[in-house]
Design a protein around this motif. Structure first.
Motif, mmCIF file in Angstrom:
data_model
loop_
_atom_site.group_PDB
_atom_site.id
_atom_site.type_symbol
_atom_site.label_atom_id
_atom_site.label_comp_id
_atom_site.label_asym_id
_atom_site.label_seq_id
_atom_site.Cartn_x
_atom_site.Cartn_y
_atom_site.Cartn_z
ATOM 1 N N PHE A 36 46.460 -65.553 53.046
ATOM 2 C CA PHE A 36 46.235 -64.146 52.719
ATOM 3 C C PHE A 36 47.396 -63.724 51.825
ATOM 4 O O PHE A 36 48.548 -63.729 52.259
ATOM 5 C CB PHE A 36 46.189 -63.307 53.999
ATOM 6 C CG PHE A 36 46.052 -61.831 53.761
ATOM 7 C CD1 PHE A 36 44.820 -61.272 53.485
ATOM 8 C CD2 PHE A 36 47.159 -60.991 53.815
ATOM 9 C CE1 PHE A 36 44.684 -59.907 53.271
ATOM 10 C CE2 PHE A 36 47.037 -59.627 53.605
ATOM 11 C CZ PHE A 36 45.789 -59.086 53.323
ATOM 12 N N TYR A 42 48.139 -55.275 49.941
ATOM 13 C CA TYR A 42 47.913 -56.291 50.968
ATOM 14 C C TYR A 42 49.140 -56.477 51.853
ATOM 15 O O TYR A 42 49.337 -57.527 52.455
ATOM 16 C CB TYR A 42 47.501 -57.611 50.298
ATOM 17 C CG TYR A 42 46.296 -57.419 49.409
ATOM 18 C CD1 TYR A 42 45.036 -57.210 49.953
ATOM 19 C CD2 TYR A 42 46.434 -57.374 48.029
ATOM 20 C CE1 TYR A 42 43.932 -56.982 49.146
ATOM 21 C CE2 TYR A 42 45.339 -57.154 47.208
ATOM 22 C CZ TYR A 42 44.088 -56.963 47.773
ATOM 23 O OH TYR A 42 42.998 -56.730 46.971
ATOM 24 N N GLY A 46 44.928 -58.795 56.614
ATOM 25 C CA GLY A 46 45.135 -60.227 56.805
ATOM 26 C C GLY A 46 44.505 -60.676 58.102
ATOM 27 O O GLY A 46 45.177 -61.216 58.979
ATOM 28 N N GLY A 66 42.980 -61.441 50.817
ATOM 29 C CA GLY A 66 43.785 -60.505 50.054
ATOM 30 C C GLY A 66 43.403 -60.523 48.593
ATOM 31 O O GLY A 66 42.230 -60.364 48.245
ATOM 32 N N ARG A 393 49.921 -61.489 60.647
ATOM 33 C CA ARG A 393 49.160 -60.242 60.616
ATOM 34 C C ARG A 393 48.026 -60.286 61.653
ATOM 35 O O ARG A 393 48.116 -59.689 62.692
ATOM 36 C CB ARG A 393 48.595 -60.001 59.204
ATOM 37 C CG ARG A 393 49.643 -59.683 58.142
ATOM 38 C CD ARG A 393 50.342 -58.364 58.451
ATOM 39 N NE ARG A 393 51.210 -57.937 57.350
ATOM 40 C CZ ARG A 393 52.502 -58.171 57.272
ATOM 41 N NH1 ARG A 393 53.095 -58.869 58.231
ATOM 42 N NH2 ARG A 393 53.222 -57.709 56.268
ATOM 43 N N ARG A 413 50.821 -63.341 56.121
ATOM 44 C CA ARG A 413 50.869 -62.734 54.785
ATOM 45 C C ARG A 413 51.722 -63.593 53.855
ATOM 46 O O ARG A 413 52.847 -63.933 54.178
ATOM 47 C CB ARG A 413 51.446 -61.314 54.861
ATOM 48 C CG ARG A 413 51.580 -60.661 53.489
ATOM 49 C CD ARG A 413 51.994 -59.210 53.610
ATOM 50 N NE ARG A 413 52.122 -58.619 52.293
ATOM 51 C CZ ARG A 413 53.278 -58.412 51.644
ATOM 52 N NH1 ARG A 413 54.415 -58.735 52.243
ATOM 53 N NH2 ARG A 413 53.306 -57.888 50.438
ATOM 54 N N THR A 417 47.660 -69.879 56.676
ATOM 55 C CA THR A 417 47.025 -69.646 57.969
ATOM 56 C C THR A 417 47.342 -70.838 58.870
ATOM 57 O O THR A 417 47.310 -71.991 58.432
ATOM 58 C CB THR A 417 45.504 -69.501 57.795
ATOM 59 O OG1 THR A 417 45.239 -68.340 56.999
ATOM 60 C CG2 THR A 417 44.797 -69.378 59.138
#
Length: 514
Positions: A36, A42, A46, A66, A393, A413, A417
């Motif tokens: 993200f 942004y 997220g 994002g 996030r 962010r 991930t």
């Protein structure tokens, strides 16, 4: 010095007595390569939607991107084995996505997606086999052109479609001076089999989380809204009356008992931790998190007067628990679930600095709190292996490989991930999963309460869509059993009908039909 050692021993003893699950980082091997990304628009958002989009009983994942495109990852894990996902091209892979929530809108038992965006929000109708089609025009859904950062849904009356609440953040045109310029939140109510014009929920104070919840078990849900005080002027946390599908919502007031609370509200998580059968609420924020329980429900059953008990339970999470950064923390997504299958709900809290804010921790690891038999919580983020210093996030916990242990996905962010597989505690950890099903329109029984009895203890689990931080999980409800072989369960359905107590055996996913 002896006194300090004695105090430390007392504080440390609950952790030693807990069964700590082992989380193994499997991001790279699982095939998830997504981030993200983005700056101003942004810094919040997220999120991820976790749901089974191809009916194979394994949760799939849709992850916000994002400024890049969102991505759908189909779960290909083997039962009980390492986690594995395949990135799959989808019509839902939109740009400018802040988060998403799975929900069955049209009652066909195939999950749909509400996608929150910086720009037009989009509702995707599920077609099965992880295929989707845009449904804004089909369902008369006005996606607007705001910066959307919160969502919740409920069914009102006999409506064929759910009411959808959308929380919006700063007016994007006011980047030079955003303070006090919060976009109105919207309520999308159905008119027949389509949606009418969105109703502004004013005043609005830059919402980052929403949740429809029957806070006093009256049969009538209200809407909690958690707001970011960084940008509102004169605002506070909100609770809205919803008194019928044809009645305009109105705010609970201080005279009605709702306390004035001003926090940097990021996320909402609910669970019956106190054991009184009523939902309690964990509110993430900057500096310290809140945990609200009704002050005196017997004396004032119609007054939402809450006490904050985060401090005595050990879940303020106000500073990083490791890493050496002593500045205040920043909390985002939160979720209750039983990660060690001991029959007690635990708590995950995603953490991360907003945007190089110097007064707040840069190294701000997520929290994994394990509940003790005394009802307090101890930190296990580091000892469990689920440790990360990325700026988290959203995300969620779910059983991705069908082995009965809750795994963990976190959206960061401007970072990767991450996903961890829960390999268990090494001791007894039985479980049962409960799915609900009833006739359309509300096929997943949103608004029901599951009452789960282990021995003489009854836990009430409210079935909701919303909360968290731009992240939602749709699927069977997980209950840990410890060493027990089974438990008793009954359902109070959304219309108030009380089901019979039933005995359920460990190690199963059971669907309770209306």
């Amino acid at each position: 010095m002896k006194h300090l050692i004695a105090v430390f021993a007392v504080l440390a003893s609950p952790a030693m007595a807990q069964d700590i699950p082992k989380f193994v980082a499997e991001t790279a091997s699982a095939g998830i390569t997504h981030a993200f990304t983005g700056e101003w628009e942004y810094m919040v958002g997220g999120g991820a939607a976790i749901f089974d989009c191809n009916a194979d009983s394994l949760p799939d994942v849709y992850i916000a991107g994002g400024q890049d495109r969102a991505a759908l990852y189909v779960n290909t894990s083997q039962n009980g084995g390492a986690l594995a996902f395949t990135k799959t091209a989808s019509t839902a892979d939109l740009p400018s996505v802040s988060g998403a929530y799975p929900i069955n809108i049209d009652g066909d038992s195939i999950p749909d997606l509400v996608i929150l965006r910086v720009g037009e929000n989009v509702v995707m109708r599920g077609l099965g086999n992880c295929q989707f089609e845009r449904a804004n025009e089909m369902w008369g859904f006005d996606g607007g052109n705001a910066w959307s950062t919160a969502f919740a849904a409920t069914w009102e009356g006999g409506n064929a479609l759910p009411s959808l609440a959308i929380g919006n953040y700063i007016d994007r045109a006011q980047e030079a001076f955003p303070w006090g310029n919060c976009t109105d939140n919207w309520l999308h109510r159905p008119v027949g089999d389509t949606y009418g014009k969105p109703l502004p929920l004013t005043p609005s104070f830059c919402a980052l989380s929403m949740l429809f919840t029957d806070w006093n078990r009256s049969g009538q849900p209200a809407l909690r809204v958690s707001n970011d005080r960084e940008y509102y002027k004169g605002g506070q946390e909100q609770l809205w009356h919803f008194e019928g599908p044809d009645v305009a919502p109105r705010l609970f007031t201080a005279d009605e008992g709702f306390p004035r609370l001003r926090i940097w509200g990021m996320g909402i998580a609910s669970a019956d931790i106190t054991g009184d059968g009523l939902p309690d609420y964990y509110l993430t924020s900057m500096a310290d998190q809140k945990f609200q329980t009704l002050a005196d429900p017997a004396a004032d059953p119609l007054k939402p007067k809450y006490s904050d008990v985060a401090w005595p339970l050990g879940i303020t999470a106000h500073r990083p628990h490791t890493g050496g950064d002593l500045r205040p923390s920043t909390g985002w997504h939160a979720q209750f679930t039983d990660v060690n299958n001991d029959g007690l709900q635990d708590l995950f809290v995603a953490k991360g600095n907003v945007w190089e804010m110097p007064d707040f921790a840069q190294k701000d690891p997520n929290n994994l709190f394990l509940q003790t038999a005394e009802g307090k919580f101890i930190e296990a983020g580091e000892t469990s292996g689920a440790l990360s210093m990325n700026a988290a996030r959203g995300g969620g916990l779910a059983d991705f490989n069908g082995d009965g242990w809750q795994d963990l996905l976190v959206v960061n962010r401007n970072g990767p991930t991450e996903i961890w597989r829960n390999t268990g505690t090494g001791t007894a950890g039985n479980y049962v999963n409960i799915a609900l099903a009833q006739p359309a329109p509300n096929t997943d029984a949103i608004g029901a309460f599951i009452e789960f009895k282990r021995g003489d203890k009854v836990e009430a689990r409210e079935v909701t869509i919303g909360g968290g931080h731009v992240s939602g999980v749709l699927g069977p409800h997980h209950f840990g059993l410890g060493g027990a072989d089974g438990a008793e369960v009954r359902v109070i359905w959304p219309d108030g009908t009380v089901g019979d107590w039933q005995t359920v055996s460990a190690g199963q996913t059971i669907t309770l039909q209306r």
